[in-house]
Design a protein around this motif. Structure first.
Motif, PDB file in Angstrom:
ATOM      1  N   LYS A 152     -15.788 -90.911  52.018  1.00 45.88           N
ATOM      2  CA  LYS A 152     -14.383 -91.109  51.652  1.00 45.88           C
ATOM      3  C   LYS A 152     -13.713 -92.096  52.601  1.00 45.88           C
ATOM      4  O   LYS A 152     -12.975 -92.984  52.167  1.00 45.88           O
ATOM      5  CB  LYS A 152     -13.640 -89.775  51.675  1.00 45.88           C
ATOM      6  CG  LYS A 152     -12.184 -89.897  51.249  1.00 45.88           C
ATOM      7  CD  LYS A 152     -11.487 -88.549  51.228  1.00 45.88           C
ATOM      8  CE  LYS A 152     -10.029 -88.697  50.800  1.00 45.88           C
ATOM      9  NZ  LYS A 152      -9.333 -87.383  50.768  1.00 45.88           N
ATOM     10  N   GLU A 155     -14.799 -95.511  51.762  1.00 46.14           N
ATOM     11  CA  GLU A 155     -14.155 -95.978  50.528  1.00 46.14           C
ATOM     12  C   GLU A 155     -12.734 -96.459  50.804  1.00 46.14           C
ATOM     13  O   GLU A 155     -12.291 -97.471  50.257  1.00 46.14           O
ATOM     14  CB  GLU A 155     -14.145 -94.851  49.495  1.00 46.14           C
ATOM     15  CG  GLU A 155     -13.543 -95.256  48.164  1.00 46.14           C
ATOM     16  CD  GLU A 155     -13.537 -94.122  47.152  1.00 46.14           C
ATOM     17  OE1 GLU A 155     -13.024 -94.321  46.033  1.00 46.14           O
ATOM     18  OE2 GLU A 155     -14.045 -93.024  47.487  1.00 46.14           O
ATOM     19  N   VAL A 156     -12.003 -95.739  51.661  1.00 51.79           N
ATOM     20  CA  VAL A 156     -10.637 -96.136  52.008  1.00 51.79           C
ATOM     21  C   VAL A 156     -10.626 -97.512  52.654  1.00 51.79           C
ATOM     22  O   VAL A 156      -9.821 -98.384  52.305  1.00 51.79           O
ATOM     23  CB  VAL A 156      -9.995 -95.096  52.950  1.00 51.79           C
ATOM     24  CG1 VAL A 156      -8.678 -95.633  53.526  1.00 51.79           C
ATOM     25  CG2 VAL A 156      -9.737 -93.788  52.213  1.00 51.79           C
ATOM     26  N   ARG A 202     -12.987 -99.837  52.426  1.00 57.29           N
ATOM     27  CA  ARG A 202     -13.413-100.839  51.434  1.00 57.29           C
ATOM     28  C   ARG A 202     -12.254-101.231  50.530  1.00 57.29           C
ATOM     29  O   ARG A 202     -12.056-102.421  50.236  1.00 57.29           O
ATOM     30  CB  ARG A 202     -14.568-100.283  50.599  1.00 57.29           C
ATOM     31  CG  ARG A 202     -15.883-100.164  51.332  1.00 57.29           C
ATOM     32  CD  ARG A 202     -17.024 -99.907  50.356  1.00 57.29           C
ATOM     33  NE  ARG A 202     -18.258 -99.590  51.038  1.00 57.29           N
ATOM     34  CZ  ARG A 202     -19.037-100.476  51.658  1.00 57.29           C
ATOM     35  NH1 ARG A 202     -18.687-101.748  51.675  1.00 57.29           N
ATOM     36  NH2 ARG A 202     -20.155-100.097  52.254  1.00 57.29           N
ATOM     37  N   ASN A 203     -11.490-100.254  50.074  1.00 57.36           N
ATOM     38  CA  ASN A 203     -10.364-100.548  49.181  1.00 57.36           C
ATOM     39  C   ASN A 203      -9.305-101.372  49.896  1.00 57.36           C
ATOM     40  O   ASN A 203      -8.726-102.293  49.310  1.00 57.36           O
ATOM     41  CB  ASN A 203      -9.757 -99.242  48.658  1.00 57.36           C
ATOM     42  CG  ASN A 203     -10.646 -98.558  47.637  1.00 57.36           C
ATOM     43  OD1 ASN A 203     -11.463 -99.204  46.975  1.00 57.36           O
ATOM     44  ND2 ASN A 203     -10.508 -97.254  47.501  1.00 57.36           N
ATOM     45  N   LYS A 204      -9.048-101.057  51.141  1.00 61.22           N
ATOM     46  CA  LYS A 204      -8.037-101.806  51.892  1.00 61.22           C
ATOM     47  C   LYS A 204      -8.494-103.234  52.151  1.00 61.22           C
ATOM     48  O   LYS A 204      -7.700-104.171  52.109  1.00 61.22           O
ATOM     49  CB  LYS A 204      -7.742-101.095  53.209  1.00 61.22           C
ATOM     50  CG  LYS A 204      -6.491-101.602  53.908  1.00 61.22           C
ATOM     51  CD  LYS A 204      -6.114-100.714  55.079  1.00 61.22           C
ATOM     52  CE  LYS A 204      -4.794-101.148  55.713  1.00 61.22           C
ATOM     53  NZ  LYS A 204      -3.635-100.987  54.807  1.00 61.22           N
ATOM     54  N   GLY A 254     -10.885-104.797  50.328  1.00 62.19           N
ATOM     55  CA  GLY A 254     -11.366-105.449  49.120  1.00 62.19           C
ATOM     56  C   GLY A 254     -12.824-105.843  49.219  1.00 62.19           C
ATOM     57  O   GLY A 254     -13.267-106.824  48.611  1.00 62.19           O
ATOM     58  N   TYR A 288     -16.542-104.306  48.559  1.00 59.91           N
ATOM     59  CA  TYR A 288     -17.149-103.155  47.889  1.00 59.91           C
ATOM     60  C   TYR A 288     -18.667-103.119  47.997  1.00 59.91           C
ATOM     61  O   TYR A 288     -19.281-102.100  47.713  1.00 59.91           O
ATOM     62  CB  TYR A 288     -16.706-103.131  46.426  1.00 59.91           C
ATOM     63  CG  TYR A 288     -15.197-103.050  46.302  1.00 59.91           C
ATOM     64  CD1 TYR A 288     -14.520-101.868  46.589  1.00 59.91           C
ATOM     65  CD2 TYR A 288     -14.451-104.173  45.963  1.00 59.91           C
ATOM     66  CE1 TYR A 288     -13.132-101.803  46.518  1.00 59.91           C
ATOM     67  CE2 TYR A 288     -13.060-104.120  45.888  1.00 59.91           C
ATOM     68  CZ  TYR A 288     -12.411-102.924  46.160  1.00 59.91           C
ATOM     69  OH  TYR A 288     -11.039-102.862  46.113  1.00 59.91           O
TER      70      TYR A 288
END
Length: 212
Positions: free
Chosen positions: A180, A183-184, A186-188, A190, A192
């Motif tokens: 998790k 993932e946080v 990676r999302n911040k 960009g 992946y």
């Protein structure tokens, strides 16, 4: 997007002399840039935590080493315990194969802001990917807490904030490593796909991708 994961025993899998190059970058950043009182020779900064147990994460731009971070096991004498133990008051200092120490997080000052941000994010993801793959946790570099916090890393603090000899605020913490958290970040960022590369070893005309 690639961060090279290198040990003394695997440096031959990578282009050039990456371990020497990261020592030179550290000299540029820490000795020249921040006037650290750290050992150096031939324009290469080093300390006692640079040895065959060390794992280096190296970020290149145009084939030149422009970013570096390292990991070191807490089963051996390590920096936070040896030098910065006063930063840890909430719990005992670890000495386990399940927790490693992050340090020497350096980015070349000549990078533009966009490149520095990219390098920092990819090096943070390198920490996370490596720790997830090897089922370990990591203590974040005391001088770089804002970089980790600003990029969405969940930090568990090990003590109160302190002022270092150079006047900078420092605080020791543990990076909570799980899918998790990855993932946080990676999302911040960009980003992946995986960023880690373990290099390749040539065998005749064939090259195979190998992990540590």
């Amino acid at each position: 997007m690639t961060v090279e994961c290198i040990k003394n025993s695997t440096a031959h899998r990578f282009e050039g002399n990456p371990i020497a190059e990261q020592h030179r970058l550290r000299y540029k950043c820490l000795i020249e840039g921040q006037a650290w009182n750290a050992p150096f020779i031939d324009n290469m900064e080093y300390d006692q935590y640079d040895n065959p147990a060390t794992v280096y994460f190296i970020w290149r731009y145009n084939k030149q080493v422009k970013g570096v971070a390292r990991l070191y096991p807490t089963t051996k004498p390590y920096m936070l315990k040896d030098v910065f133990s006063h930063l840890v008051s909430y719990e005992s200092l670890p000495a386990t194969a399940k927790v490693w120490e992050g340090s020497r997080f350096c980015l070349d000052k000549d990078l533009c802001p966009k490149q520095r941000k990219q390098a920092a994010q990819e090096l943070i993801l390198a920490y996370l990917e490596y720790c997830l793959e090897h089922n370990i946790g990591v203590m974040v570099p005391a001088y770089w807490k804002s970089v980790f916090v600003n990029n969405g890393c969940p930090i568990h603090w090990l003590g109160e904030e302190s002022i270092a000899d150079d006047g900078k605020r420092v605080r020791a913490g543990k990076l909570l490593v799980n899918h998790k958290a990855c993932e946080v970040v990676r999302n911040k960022a960009g980003i992946y796909g995986n960023v880690l590369s373990y290099g390749c070893e040539k065998r005749g005309t064939m090259a195979s991708f190998l992990k540590l």
